[in-house]
Structure formats: C-alpha cells, structure tokens
Enzyme design. Structure first.
Site, PDB file in Angstrom:
ATOM      1  N   HIS A 467       0.819  -1.220   0.000  1.00 24.16           N
ATOM      2  CA  HIS A 467       0.000   0.000   0.000  1.00 24.16           C
ATOM      3  C   HIS A 467       0.852   1.269   0.000  1.00 24.16           C
ATOM      4  CE1 HIS A 467      -3.119  -2.758   2.158  1.00 24.16           C
ATOM      5  NE2 HIS A 467      -3.198  -2.871   0.853  1.00 24.16           N
TER       6      HIS A 467
HETATM    7  C1  LIG Z   1      -0.185  -7.607  -4.705  1.00 28.25           C
HETATM    8  C2  LIG Z   1      -1.080  -6.464  -4.282  1.00 28.25           C
HETATM    9  C3  LIG Z   1      -2.174  -6.739  -3.450  1.00 28.25           C
HETATM   10  C4  LIG Z   1      -3.010  -5.690  -3.053  1.00 28.25           C
HETATM   11  N1  LIG Z   1      -4.173  -5.995  -2.394  1.00 28.25           N
HETATM   12  C5  LIG Z   1      -5.090  -5.021  -2.206  1.00 28.25           C
HETATM   13  C6  LIG Z   1      -6.383  -5.324  -1.734  1.00 28.25           C
HETATM   14  O1  LIG Z   1      -6.728  -6.483  -1.520  1.00 28.25           O
HETATM   15  N2  LIG Z   1      -7.253  -4.306  -1.544  1.00 28.25           N
HETATM   16  C7  LIG Z   1      -6.915  -3.013  -1.786  1.00 28.25           C
HETATM   17  O2  LIG Z   1      -7.734  -2.118  -1.548  1.00 28.25           O
HETATM   18  N3  LIG Z   1      -5.689  -2.690  -2.246  1.00 28.25           N
HETATM   19  C8  LIG Z   1      -4.793  -3.657  -2.510  1.00 28.25           C
HETATM   20  N4  LIG Z   1      -3.587  -3.349  -3.061  1.00 28.25           N
HETATM   21  C9  LIG Z   1      -3.269  -1.940  -3.308  1.00 28.25           C
HETATM   22  C10 LIG Z   1      -4.028  -1.314  -4.483  1.00 28.25           C
HETATM   23  O3  LIG Z   1      -4.213  -2.246  -5.521  1.00 28.25           O
HETATM   24  C11 LIG Z   1      -3.257  -0.072  -4.952  1.00 28.25           C
HETATM   25  O4  LIG Z   1      -3.162   0.848  -3.890  1.00 28.25           O
HETATM   26  C12 LIG Z   1      -3.940   0.634  -6.123  1.00 28.25           C
HETATM   27  O5  LIG Z   1      -4.184  -0.254  -7.179  1.00 28.25           O
HETATM   28  C13 LIG Z   1      -3.037   1.790  -6.600  1.00 28.25           C
HETATM   29  O6  LIG Z   1      -3.620   2.413  -7.704  1.00 28.25           O
HETATM   30  P1  LIG Z   1      -2.801   3.448  -8.594  1.00 28.25           P
HETATM   31  O7  LIG Z   1      -3.743   3.913  -9.651  1.00 28.25           O
HETATM   32  O8  LIG Z   1      -2.172   4.453  -7.711  1.00 28.25           O
HETATM   33  O9  LIG Z   1      -1.595   2.620  -9.224  1.00 28.25           O
HETATM   34  P2  LIG Z   1      -1.626   1.323 -10.147  1.00 28.25           P
HETATM   35  O10 LIG Z   1      -2.948   0.642 -10.070  1.00 28.25           O
HETATM   36  O11 LIG Z   1      -0.428   0.534  -9.807  1.00 28.25           O
HETATM   37  O12 LIG Z   1      -1.529   1.903 -11.618  1.00 28.25           O
HETATM   38  C14 LIG Z   1      -0.384   2.478 -12.193  1.00 28.25           C
HETATM   39  C15 LIG Z   1      -0.390   2.101 -13.671  1.00 28.25           C
HETATM   40  O13 LIG Z   1       0.545   2.911 -14.357  1.00 28.25           O
HETATM   41  C16 LIG Z   1       1.249   2.101 -15.277  1.00 28.25           C
HETATM   42  N5  LIG Z   1       2.511   2.754 -15.572  1.00 28.25           N
HETATM   43  C17 LIG Z   1       3.572   2.889 -14.729  1.00 28.25           C
HETATM   44  N6  LIG Z   1       4.560   3.566 -15.345  1.00 28.25           N
HETATM   45  C18 LIG Z   1       4.111   3.882 -16.579  1.00 28.25           C
HETATM   46  C19 LIG Z   1       4.678   4.576 -17.683  1.00 28.25           C
HETATM   47  N7  LIG Z   1       5.907   5.105 -17.619  1.00 28.25           N
HETATM   48  N8  LIG Z   1       3.949   4.708 -18.821  1.00 28.25           N
HETATM   49  C20 LIG Z   1       2.698   4.198 -18.889  1.00 28.25           C
HETATM   50  N9  LIG Z   1       2.119   3.505 -17.870  1.00 28.25           N
HETATM   51  C21 LIG Z   1       2.814   3.368 -16.728  1.00 28.25           C
HETATM   52  C22 LIG Z   1       1.394   0.778 -14.563  1.00 28.25           C
HETATM   53  O14 LIG Z   1       1.723  -0.279 -15.420  1.00 28.25           O
HETATM   54  C23 LIG Z   1       0.025   0.652 -13.901  1.00 28.25           C
HETATM   55  O15 LIG Z   1      -0.893   0.020 -14.745  1.00 28.25           O
HETATM   56  C24 LIG Z   1      -2.720  -4.356  -3.456  1.00 28.25           C
HETATM   57  C25 LIG Z   1      -1.625  -4.090  -4.276  1.00 28.25           C
HETATM   58  C26 LIG Z   1      -0.807  -5.133  -4.704  1.00 28.25           C
HETATM   59  C27 LIG Z   1       0.363  -4.830  -5.609  1.00 28.25           C
END
Ligand SMILES: Cc1cc2nc3c(=O)[nH]c(=O)nc-3n(C[C@H](O)[C@H](O)[C@H](O)COP(=O)(O)OP(=O)(O)OC[C@H]3O[C@@H](n4cnc5c(N)ncnc54)[C@H](O)[C@@H]3O)c2cc1C
Length: 532
Positions: A467
């Site tokens: 997280h």
């Molecule tokens: C293994 C795991 C288990 C988890 N379990 C839970 C759970 O059960 N419940 C819960 O609430 N949360 C959980 N979380 C946390 C939650 O999923 C994250 O906090 C949330 O998805 C973050 O969202 P975000 O949009 O910030 O980033 P992300 O969803 O990580 O999205 C970022 C995106 O940007 C893309 N990206 C990165 N760099 C570039 C670039 N240079 N060019 C283009 N694209 C790029 C990536 O590939 C990715 O698709 C978990 C996370 C993980 C990894």
C-alpha cells in the site's frame, strides 16, 4: 497515429481507468490512455486465485525491489505493482476497504473530509449485499461477499470473538473495529479490477484511445506548462500533445519518477543525472509511506486448504470443476477471506492494527515455494498508520530503469512497538482453542519468543503488504506536490491522480480510496473545463 488529444492519462491502473472512463462520458472530449503493460486478457487476472501466479513473479507485474532496509536487517523488500490494464487492481487481493472515517477528516482542511469523499466512494460502488446510506448501488465497481467461505477463516473470527473482540459485519460500515469477513471486488466469482469495472463496458467509445505496451518516458514541460508526453511506442520515441491537461496516474512509484525525469523536483535529485530543472518542487518522491506486514504462519491438519499433496490434488480437482461450473469454492478465494481492525490500546480512538487472515502459508510474498507447498494458513499483521517515512528517487536518467524505492520500514521505534503488540495479539487468536481443529503446528512459534527475540524475528521476516502512498502528496506546505484539486504546484496543465497524492496512509487497503480520488478528480476536471 493521432498525436493531439484533449487529455492524456498516463497509466491505466486503478486511478487511470476511472479517469479515462469518466472523462469520455462527454463525447466532445478526446482522451488518450497510455499503459506500459499489456491488455488484461488473462485467466490469471480474472480467476481470483490467479494472483498467486502474478504476485511472486514478473508476469503482469513490475516486481520492484526496495533499497536495503536498515530496519529489516539490511534486507531488500519486494514491491509488486500491476503492469497491465487495471494496474495493481488487476493483481491485488480484491479486498474492498475504504479506511476509517476519521482518516479523511484528517484531510478536512484540504476539503477532503469524510463528507466530501463519501459520495465518491458511493458513486464508484455497486454493493451486492449492503444497501444503506453508506453504500453505492449503481457504480461500476462491483463489490460482493466472497464465494469461498473457508471454515478455517471463520475459525479466526470465532477465536477473535471468544477473546472478546467485537464482530464487525461490515468493515466499511459505521464502526470499523472488530473481526469479520472481508468483502471483495468481484462479480460472479471473478475479479472486478478497475479495468473490468470502468473500461470493459466503454471500450468502444470513439473518443477514447488506449495504447497498451507503451511507456511514457517523460512529460513535455515548456515555460512551466505541461504540453504533452514523450512515449516509447513500438520502439519509437513519439511526442503527443495534450491541449487541455496531462493526468499522471502511474502509481506511487512511477508518478514521482516521471516528474523527476521531467525536471520537476529538488535540484539535488536531478543534477547528478544531468536533468535540467523545470521547477524546484522538493516534495517530489518524499513522504513515502507503506504498510509493513508480519506473517504468523501455521501448518494445518487438513489438505482442504492451499498447499500441495496427493490428497490435496483430489480436493483441488473437484474445486476446479466447481469453479468452472458455478464460479464458487476455493478458486474464487482472494486468500485473505477474513481479518480484523483492532486496537493495541483500548484508549486510542481508531484501530491501529489490521489483520489479513490468509488460507495459505505465505512466506516472502509466496516466493518461498517450500513454505507455499505446506497446507496451512497465516495471519498477517500490519500497523495502520506507521510513523516511518521513506523516499522514491531516480536511479538513473533512463525511464526504463526502476527508481530507488526506500520505504524506511521500521525507521521509527513506535512502529516496532505497535507491530510487536499486534503480533502478540495475533498469536493469542491463533493459539486459541477455536483454532485447534485446524492447527497442526505454528511454524515460527511467536508465542514462545521473548519481546527481544520476536522483534528480531519481525525485522528478519516482515515486508510490504503493498500500500505505498504519499510520494506526490496533496497539501499547501512546502513539501506538497499537488494542491487540493490535484494540480501540480507551479506547473499548468498537469495533475497527479493516484495513490501518490495521499498526504498520509489511511487505515486500510488502498484500492477503493485511490478510485475514490480519481472519481473526485474527474469531477474537478469536468467542472474546470465545463464538460458536464
Ligand atoms: C499484490 C497487491 C495486493 C493488493 N491488495 C489489495 C487489496 O486487496 N485491496 C486493496 O484495496 N488494495 C490492494 N492493493 C493496493 C491497491 O491495488 C493499490 O493501492 C492501487 O491499485 C493503486 O492504484 P494506482 O492507480 O495508484 O496505481 P496502479 O494501479 O499501480 O496503476 C499504475 C499504472 O501505471 C502504469 N505505468 C507505470 N509507469 C508507466 C509509464 N511510464 N507509462 C505508462 N504507464 C505506466 C502501470 O503499469 C500501472 O498500470 C494491493 C496491491 C498489490 C500490488
């Protein structure tokens, strides 16, 4: 290829999918969504147990490492992140949690108090079970009870209740405290990622272009205005222009990395890599906060739980058929079926510990195969509001090199003491007679260890429960990166919209809160550009 769009969304993860979907509701607007990873067509994503294949490997996963952690005896931590449409919501454990109401009231001064954010949690959600004033019934994100109700997971609740902890029937209800069952982001026994919820139903919109397997390598900043992005697409570097805004949604590690690569940050973080500064913004990549997790693992006396044995193969074959036919049973499990939010001190106002009770022996993120082969279960303990803060900085000027991730786990002694108390409480539950009908043996026998030995054990074995937040924090102080409408301070045409904008960690899992942030940001953007 079209090279001019109204909005460019960088990253198709939890936040990016919400933005792309909400902004293209107005068909006069052209949106480009850029995702470094692939499309989300994989059984490992949609069948819930598939996360066991993705989390420990680099399949659809950035699989980052941290810098050596002083608080963890110099070990490097592991940081899985989704590299696929849906981002981390496509590989996560699907637990639907919003955090504690008071966590958002801590953001009240910024206009992000509980009453401000609740409508956006509800807007995103369709809850199949709870239909009350706290839950949504028309949102894209489908939330349901798990279709796997493993009896050992229920034993964890029974043991907790026998020890006097409250039963919580809805961790997103009025009172978060207690032990209970997690709800999951699933529909019909399958994962409901941000991509499945927000993109799949609207993929045919003509005003939405999605580029997968395409990386943003930097933001194009000219005279303190973001004019677009540089991408690497099919081996070629191409500039794409955004006439309105670029929305950075690349997650808590890559959003600060891209800002730094584009010259936005402290000069001392840029100069060593020969990057020309566009704006002094010292908070970029600071304030990293993450939940550190200690796992108390047990061998079970049954083969009807994750693990490998001949008898187990017969059980799992039957369960696979059950899943194929009815989308039920252990293959629909998110592994962490039950858990709890408890207080290590009854005098404090909010639970400070979260438990994930997992129906498998998980050691080293399921990368320890010897442990994973044992039929068993484990209780994961994490400190909900750690005091330790770390950083994300550049390792090089190359966008394809992973950033330096330093969560500074257990950097503050208060975190060590709270985790110690939380692990002791977990042992009481796990050693309670209500668990004995499943228990063969404790693997690390935490209950026998002195405080000193248990702290040593915590330092030797704990790691992230995934997280990370806070590296482009929202605020008005000198270290804030974005303002309350998520615009980057001092740069026009650029917002950050993802988990990196949290000023601090909320008390729970971070997927639904990140999607709430994106829902609200979409409304800010629509209002500003009169798109409603
Ligand atoms: C293994 C795991 C288990 C988890 N379990 C839970 C759970 O059960 N419940 C819960 O609430 N949360 C959980 N979380 C946390 C939650 O999923 C994250 O906090 C949330 O998805 C973050 O969202 P975000 O949009 O910030 O980033 P992300 O969803 O990580 O999205 C970022 C995106 O940007 C893309 N990206 C990165 N760099 C570039 C670039 N240079 N060019 C283009 N694209 C790029 C990536 O590939 C990715 O698709 C978990 C996370 C993980 C990894």
């Amino acid at each position: 290829m079209q090279k001019v769009f109204d909005f460019i969304v960088v990253g198709g993860g939890s936040a990016g999918c919400v933005l792309a979907s909400r902004l293209t509701e107005n068909n006069a607007v052209n949106v480009l969504l850029i995702e470094a990873g692939s499309d989300d067509k994989s059984v490992a994503i949609h069948m819930p147990v598939g996360s066991a294949a993705m989390v420990p490997s680099n399949y659809k996963n950035w699989a980052y490492q941290t810098t050596p952690q002083k608080g963890l005896n110099g070990r490097r931590g592991y940081q899985p992140r989704g590299k696929v449409l849906g981002g981390s919501s496509s590989i996560n454990a699907m637990i639907y949690i919003r955090g504690h109401k008071d966590d958002y009231d801590d953001w009240q001064e910024l206009g992000w108090g509980w009453d401000d954010v609740l409508p956006y949690f509800k807007k995103s959600e369709t809850n199949a079970v709870f239909h009350d004033e706290l839950h949504g019934v028309q949102g894209p994100l489908k939330v349901d009870n798990s279709r796997s109700n493993h009896p050992v997971a229920d034993a964890f609740i029974k043991a907790g209740r026998a020890l006097g902890y409250k039963y919580c029937h809805d961790f997103n209800g009025i009172d978060q405290e207690g032990v209970g069952r997690y709800q999951v982001t699933q529909v019909n026994g399958q994962r409901c990622s941000a991509a499945k919820a927000y993109l799949t139903p609207i993929r045919s919109r003509k005003n939405l272009t999605i580029l997968t397997n395409t990386s943003v390598t930097k933001l194009l900043i000219n005279d303190k205005k973001c004019q677009g992005v540089e991408i690497k697409h099919q081996g070629e570097l191409i500039n794409i222009t955004a006439t309105n805004e670029v929305l950075l949604a690349a997650g808590a590690f890559t959003s600060p990395q891209l800002l730094l690569l584009s010259g936005i940050g402290a000069n001392e973080d840029l100069e060593p890599f020969g990057i020309k500064q566009a704006l002094e913004l010292p908070g970029v990549g600071e304030n990293l906060s993450d939940h550190l997790d200690y796992i108390s693992a047990y061998q079970a006396n049954t083969h009807k739980i994750f693990g490998l044995s001949l008898k187990g193969c017969v059980f799992f074959s039957k369960e696979l058929v059950k899943y194929a036919v009815k989308r039920q049973g252990i293959f629909s499990s998110n592994f962490a079926e039950t858990g709890g939010f408890l207080k290590t001190d009854p005098k404090i106002a909010r639970p400070d510990i979260q438990y994930h009770f997992v129906i498998a022996v998980v050691k080293d993120h399921a990368r320890n195969w010897q442990a994973a082969l044992k039929h068993g279960y484990s209780a994961h303990t994490c400190v909900l509001r750690p005091k330790s803060r770390g950083t994300v900085k550049l390792s090089s000027a190359n966008a394809f090199d992973a950033p330096l991730i330093d969560p500074n786990f257990l950097g503050e002694d208060e975190d060590v003491q709270t985790l110690l108390k939380g692990v002791r409480m977990a042992s009481e539950i796990l050693e309670h007679p209500e668990m004995s009908c499943f228990k063969k043996s404790s693997i690390d026998k935490e209950y026998q260890l002195s405080d000193e030995a248990l702290i040593a054990q915590i330092r030797e074995n704990s790691d992230s429960i995934y997280h990370p937040v806070g590296t482009c924090k929202m605020g008005v102080d000198d270290m804030a990166v974005v303002d309350a409408s998520l615009k980057v301070h001092g740069i026009k045409g650029l917002r950050v919209v993802d988990a990196s904008i949290f000023p601090n960690l909320i008390g729970g899992n971070t997927n639904a809160p990140t999607m709430m942030v994106a829902e609200r940001a979409a409304d800010f953007i629509k209002q500003e550009w009169q798109l409603t």
